[in-house]
Write a protein that holds these residues in place. Structure first.
Motif, mmCIF file in Angstrom:
data_model
loop_
_atom_site.group_PDB
_atom_site.id
_atom_site.type_symbol
_atom_site.label_atom_id
_atom_site.label_comp_id
_atom_site.label_asym_id
_atom_site.label_seq_id
_atom_site.Cartn_x
_atom_site.Cartn_y
_atom_site.Cartn_z
ATOM 1 N N ALA A 149 0.842 -1.197 0.000
ATOM 2 C CA ALA A 149 0.000 0.000 0.000
ATOM 3 C C ALA A 149 0.874 1.242 0.000
ATOM 4 O O ALA A 149 1.905 1.294 0.676
ATOM 5 N N VAL A 150 0.451 2.217 -0.772
ATOM 6 C CA VAL A 150 1.075 3.534 -0.793
ATOM 7 C C VAL A 150 0.052 4.519 -0.230
ATOM 8 O O VAL A 150 -1.094 4.561 -0.687
ATOM 9 N N PHE A 151 0.463 5.285 0.772
ATOM 10 C CA PHE A 151 -0.454 6.190 1.462
ATOM 11 C C PHE A 151 -0.085 7.628 1.144
ATOM 12 O O PHE A 151 1.063 8.049 1.328
ATOM 13 N N LEU A 152 -1.079 8.384 0.674
ATOM 14 C CA LEU A 152 -0.900 9.786 0.324
ATOM 15 C C LEU A 152 -1.631 10.643 1.341
ATOM 16 O O LEU A 152 -2.856 10.782 1.301
ATOM 17 N N GLY A 153 -0.904 11.212 2.287
ATOM 18 C CA GLY A 153 -1.518 12.045 3.311
ATOM 19 C C GLY A 153 -0.454 12.820 4.055
ATOM 20 O O GLY A 153 0.695 12.376 4.159
ATOM 21 N N VAL A 154 -0.831 13.971 4.598
ATOM 22 C CA VAL A 154 0.141 14.866 5.219
ATOM 23 C C VAL A 154 -0.311 15.346 6.597
ATOM 24 O O VAL A 154 0.426 15.238 7.569
ATOM 25 N N CYS A 155 -1.519 15.885 6.696
ATOM 26 C CA CYS A 155 -1.852 16.802 7.791
ATOM 27 C C CYS A 155 -2.272 16.113 9.086
ATOM 28 O O CYS A 155 -2.142 14.918 9.257
ATOM 29 N N ASP A 156 -2.865 16.946 9.951
ATOM 30 C CA ASP A 156 -2.965 16.665 11.370
ATOM 31 C C ASP A 156 -3.493 15.275 11.726
ATOM 32 O O ASP A 156 -2.821 14.504 12.391
ATOM 33 N N LYS A 157 -4.710 14.933 11.333
ATOM 34 C CA LYS A 157 -5.280 13.634 11.687
ATOM 35 C C LYS A 157 -5.081 12.605 10.595
ATOM 36 O O LYS A 157 -5.305 11.422 10.811
ATOM 37 N N ILE A 158 -4.670 13.074 9.421
ATOM 38 C CA ILE A 158 -4.633 12.184 8.273
ATOM 39 C C ILE A 158 -3.552 11.129 8.427
ATOM 40 O O ILE A 158 -3.812 9.925 8.320
ATOM 41 N N VAL A 159 -2.325 11.537 8.716
ATOM 42 C CA VAL A 159 -1.240 10.567 8.867
ATOM 43 C C VAL A 159 -1.498 9.613 10.036
ATOM 44 O O VAL A 159 -1.364 8.390 9.869
ATOM 45 N N PRO A 160 -1.885 10.088 11.219
ATOM 46 C CA PRO A 160 -2.189 9.120 12.285
ATOM 47 C C PRO A 160 -3.291 8.137 11.905
ATOM 48 O O PRO A 160 -3.193 6.943 12.214
ATOM 49 N N GLY A 161 -4.351 8.617 11.250
ATOM 50 C CA GLY A 161 -5.415 7.704 10.832
ATOM 51 C C GLY A 161 -4.928 6.684 9.831
ATOM 52 O O GLY A 161 -5.278 5.499 9.897
ATOM 53 N N LEU A 162 -4.095 7.114 8.889
ATOM 54 C CA LEU A 162 -3.546 6.192 7.900
ATOM 55 C C LEU A 162 -2.594 5.187 8.546
ATOM 56 O O LEU A 162 -2.553 4.015 8.153
ATOM 57 N N ILE A 163 -1.850 5.622 9.543
ATOM 58 C CA ILE A 163 -0.963 4.684 10.258
ATOM 59 C C ILE A 163 -1.777 3.620 10.978
ATOM 60 O O ILE A 163 -1.423 2.425 10.974
ATOM 61 N N ILE A 164 -2.873 4.022 11.615
ATOM 62 C CA ILE A 164 -3.725 3.041 12.293
ATOM 63 C C ILE A 164 -4.217 2.003 11.304
ATOM 64 O O ILE A 164 -4.210 0.789 11.581
ATOM 65 N N ALA A 165 -4.638 2.447 10.122
ATOM 66 C CA ALA A 165 -5.101 1.508 9.101
ATOM 67 C C ALA A 165 -3.962 0.648 8.581
ATOM 68 O O ALA A 165 -4.105 -0.573 8.425
ATOM 69 N N ALA A 166 -2.809 1.270 8.302
ATOM 70 C CA ALA A 166 -1.659 0.508 7.801
ATOM 71 C C ALA A 166 -1.257 -0.564 8.801
ATOM 72 O O ALA A 166 -0.984 -1.720 8.423
ATOM 73 N N ALA A 167 -1.231 -0.202 10.087
ATOM 74 C CA ALA A 167 -0.854 -1.175 11.119
ATOM 75 C C ALA A 167 -1.858 -2.310 11.198
ATOM 76 O O ALA A 167 -1.498 -3.459 11.483
ATOM 77 N N THR A 168 -3.119 -2.012 10.953
ATOM 78 C CA THR A 168 -4.158 -3.041 11.001
ATOM 79 C C THR A 168 -3.971 -4.048 9.864
ATOM 80 O O THR A 168 -4.187 -5.254 10.056
ATOM 81 N N PHE A 169 -3.561 -3.573 8.704
ATOM 82 C CA PHE A 169 -3.219 -4.460 7.587
ATOM 83 C C PHE A 169 -1.716 -4.751 7.656
ATOM 84 O O PHE A 169 -0.954 -4.441 6.739
ATOM 85 N N SER A 170 -1.323 -5.361 8.752
ATOM 86 C CA SER A 170 0.082 -5.452 9.146
ATOM 87 C C SER A 170 0.935 -6.255 8.186
ATOM 88 O O SER A 170 2.148 -6.064 8.111
ATOM 89 N N HIS A 171 0.321 -7.172 7.432
ATOM 90 C CA HIS A 171 1.096 -8.047 6.541
ATOM 91 C C HIS A 171 1.466 -7.369 5.226
ATOM 92 O O HIS A 171 2.248 -7.926 4.456
ATOM 93 N N LEU A 172 0.910 -6.189 4.976
ATOM 94 C CA LEU A 172 1.229 -5.458 3.749
ATOM 95 C C LEU A 172 2.372 -4.483 4.001
ATOM 96 O O LEU A 172 2.358 -3.759 5.003
ATOM 97 N N PRO A 173 3.340 -4.396 3.127
ATOM 98 C CA PRO A 173 4.292 -3.285 3.194
ATOM 99 C C PRO A 173 3.542 -1.962 3.001
ATOM 100 O O PRO A 173 2.553 -1.900 2.267
ATOM 101 N N ALA A 174 4.022 -0.928 3.646
ATOM 102 C CA ALA A 174 3.379 0.384 3.552
ATOM 103 C C ALA A 174 4.443 1.444 3.322
ATOM 104 O O ALA A 174 5.430 1.512 4.068
ATOM 105 N N VAL A 175 4.242 2.254 2.308
ATOM 106 C CA VAL A 175 5.135 3.367 2.017
ATOM 107 C C VAL A 175 4.315 4.646 2.049
ATOM 108 O O VAL A 175 3.281 4.749 1.370
ATOM 109 N N PHE A 176 4.751 5.600 2.858
ATOM 110 C CA PHE A 176 4.069 6.890 2.940
ATOM 111 C C PHE A 176 4.786 7.877 2.026
ATOM 112 O O PHE A 176 6.016 7.969 2.033
ATOM 113 N N VAL A 177 3.993 8.583 1.226
ATOM 114 C CA VAL A 177 4.554 9.471 0.198
ATOM 115 C C VAL A 177 4.136 10.900 0.512
ATOM 116 O O VAL A 177 2.953 11.242 0.417
ATOM 117 N N PRO A 178 5.071 11.761 0.892
ATOM 118 C CA PRO A 178 4.717 13.143 1.221
ATOM 119 C C PRO A 178 4.501 13.986 -0.026
ATOM 120 O O PRO A 178 4.841 13.583 -1.143
#
Length: 601
Positions: A149-178
């Motif tokens: 998964a590639v996550f496109l997000g920057v601001c206040d609640k967006i990155v924490p929310g995306l991290i929670i989701a990424a961690a939940t799908f723990s078996h997938l690699p996750a790359v955050f793209v600023p």
């Protein structure tokens, strides 16, 4: 360099505290990973629906031999920070094909701007939007057709929310793209002065609007060091960004090259390759401790004191306020970026930025050097900075020395010996205070309390000239259960004016302040909150309150305090309008601020 004893001790404490939930989490991750590529288990009809619109990529998707990258995007063109993402899906699909992969937009998540909603009713949805983002990202990935998964997000609640989701799908690699910060506009300190003049009536709305528009002027993240840019720092310290990519401006060749390289890296670290890096292994206790170190060394946003425990809990890691405080005590403040200084994040980046800082902290033994990242099995990659050489992206050694010691200093000669975040405890509950921008002679404030249940009432009292002596302004019933825990950043100009007039002033609240708040001492996130019958609900006007950031205490000096009945507030006005009625279930079920004020974890 040997790891600092306190960093090692805190990490061991977190590891021991997390042993049960982390073990269960890793077992689930490994079981999911062992099932192999998800698409292989879908029925033909499931797959046909998933690939119907994919044109020339259909055959590659149906064969399920090449990795398929899911794109979760927070794009909208109302937020300057997220507007640059508009064209990223096309770039990502093209880069994926060149890397021998495919890519699909799995889904979008909402992204609200606290700058737009400051002081408005919509701010009462802001914190809960983090959980909504996690849920929306979870729905996006639930189609189970992705290998990374590639996550496109920057601001206040967006990155924490995306991290929670990424961690939940723990078996997938996750790359955050600023997407990067906007170029520098009107200096933040000049903007702040105009805001204070507007608060006192010295200038009108026309001057205020001109200043704000000159400061927030183009695509990219706001340039002050608030929550959005703190998020970007964290993603680098925690190994989820490519090295040096956080603060490269939008619309530049280097920015585009980094985006393409992030896609290539996502394709390389799936289970179908030889360098499998599931995000559940990256997000361990070392990653979160490294994030805490970065938070303290940069003087980052207090909002991350809420977000990091929620993010960590999603990965089976349990953080406590004592972890923040103990790490703050040994990590030097190395950066002065507004509101802690006059520089913005572009100046910080030019002075050596995160690569210089990470190198210094590694040499000082203050970071886990062996933390797993998307770039490799240690943090040395993050000492480097990206460059374009003859059109090719390369990483070279970062600055060995600071290029501006008014903005960025070595760990051996910092701006302050500690990170400036303090845990507060006492008979008013537990909370935190950020003192990195607070003058030393204001670390201790003892004054009579003035109680408010609404930030607008504070402003009205100010305009009426009611603040004429030292005061501890208490704004209660602002916690997550009461009204969603809105930021009270719009109080900053008012309280700053009182302080500039020579009064000794402090704020005490069960609400939040912004990452852009600074020089007025503020005890925030006080828990248990007043709406749950916490101690703040027993305070009265005139009670002598003592906030001691040096000792880490928050107390009321009243003999009958424990015997008082808590006040109950009428919160009905916060239940309706601007979508607030949709969030009643969130207010009813949210956890304590000390545990992340979360609903979904």
């Amino acid at each position: 360099m040997t790891l600092n004893a306190t960093i090692a001790r805190v990490t061991d404490r977190i590891r021991a505290r997390s042993e049960g939930p982390r073990g269960e989490y890793l077992a689930r991750m490994r079981a999911a990973a062992q099932q192999g590529p998800a698409r292989a288990h879908l029925a033909c009809g499931n797959q046909a629906h998933a690939y119907a619109a994919m044109g020339t990529d259909k055959a590659a998707l149906a064969e399920a031999r090449l990795p398929n990258i899911g794109i979760v995007t927070a794009y909208n063109d109302m937020l300057s920070a997220h507007q640059p993402y508009e064209d990223y899906p096309r770039l990502i699909r093209e880069a994926a094909r060149r890397a021998g992969a495919t890519a699909q937009v799995a889904g979008g998540v909402p992204a609200m701007c606290d700058g737009v909603t400051q002081g408005q009713a919509g701010m009462e949805l802001s914190l809960f939007s983090r959980d909504v983002i996690a849920l929306a990202a979870g729905v996006s990935l639930s189609h189970n057709t992705f290998d990374a998964a590639v996550f496109l997000g920057v601001c206040d609640k967006i990155v924490p929310g995306l991290i929670i989701a990424a961690a939940t799908f723990s078996h997938l690699p996750a790359v955050f793209v600023p997407a990067g910060p906007m170029t520098s506009g009107l200096p933040n300190d000049e903007k702040g002065k105009i805001r204070q003049k507007f608060a006192t009536g010295e200038v009108g709305r026309e001057a205020l609007m001109a200043a704000e528009m000159a400061s927030y002027h183009g695509p990219g993240t706001c340039t002050f060091y608030g929550t959005a840019n703190t998020n970007q720092m964290l993603m680098e310290f925690m190994g989820l960004h490519l090295p040096g990519s956080s603060f490269v401006n939008p619309g530049t060749p280097l920015r585009e090259a980094l985006t393409l390289a992030a896609v290539e890296r996502a394709a390389q670290i799936t289970a179908q390759g030889n360098d499998f890096r599931p995000v559940g292994e990256v997000l361990d206790e070392r990653a979160f401790v490294n994030g805490l170190v970065g938070l303290m060394a940069t003087g980052g946003s207090t909002n991350l004191v809420l977000h990091l425990p929620a993010m960590a809990r999603a990965a089976g890691v349990i953080l406590d306020l004592e972890d923040f405080a103990d790490i703050s005590d040994v990590v030097p403040l190395m950066a002065k970026v507004y509101p802690n200084g006059l520089a913005d994040v572009n100046h910080f980046h030019a002075a050596g930025g995160l690569g210089y800082m990470i190198g210094q902290l590694l040499d000082a033994g203050l970071l886990h050097p062996d933390a797993k990242t998307i770039a490799g099995d240690d943090m040395r990659h993050y000492r480097q900075e990206p460059k374009l050489r003859d059109g090719k992206l390369v990483w070279e050694d970062g600055a060995a020395d600071t290029l501006n010691d008014r903005i960025l200093r070595p760990a051996s000669a910092p701006f302050a010996a500690t990170g400036g975040l303090k845990q507060l405890t006492g008979n008013l509950g537990r909370g935190v205070i950020k003192v990195s921008a607070v003058a030393a002679d204001r670390h201790v404030i003892e004054a009579p309390a003035r109680i408010f249940h609404d930030q607008e009432d504070v402003k009205r009292a100010f305009k009426a000239g009611e603040f004429t002596s030292d005061v501890v302004v208490v704004v209660r019933f602002q916690g997550p259960r009461a009204n969603g825990m809105p930021e009270l950043h719009s109080l900053t100009p008012t309280l700053s004016v009182l302080q500039d007039r020579g009064l000794r002033v402090a704020l005490v609240t069960d609400g939040r302040m912004s990452g852009a708040s600074g020089k007025v001492p503020a005890a925030i996130h006080v828990s248990p909150e007043a709406a749950m019958g916490g101690p703040l609900a027993r305070l009265r006007d005139g009670d002598l309150v003592r906030l001691d950031a040096d000792a880490g205490t928050l107390t009321v000096l009243a003999e009958d305090f424990d015997s008082r009945d808590p006040v109950r507030a009428d919160l009905s006005a916060n239940a309706h309008g601007t979508g607030r009625e949709l969030f009643e279930a969130f207010r009813r079920n949210v956890g304590n601020a000390t545990e992340g004020a979360a609903v979904v974890v």
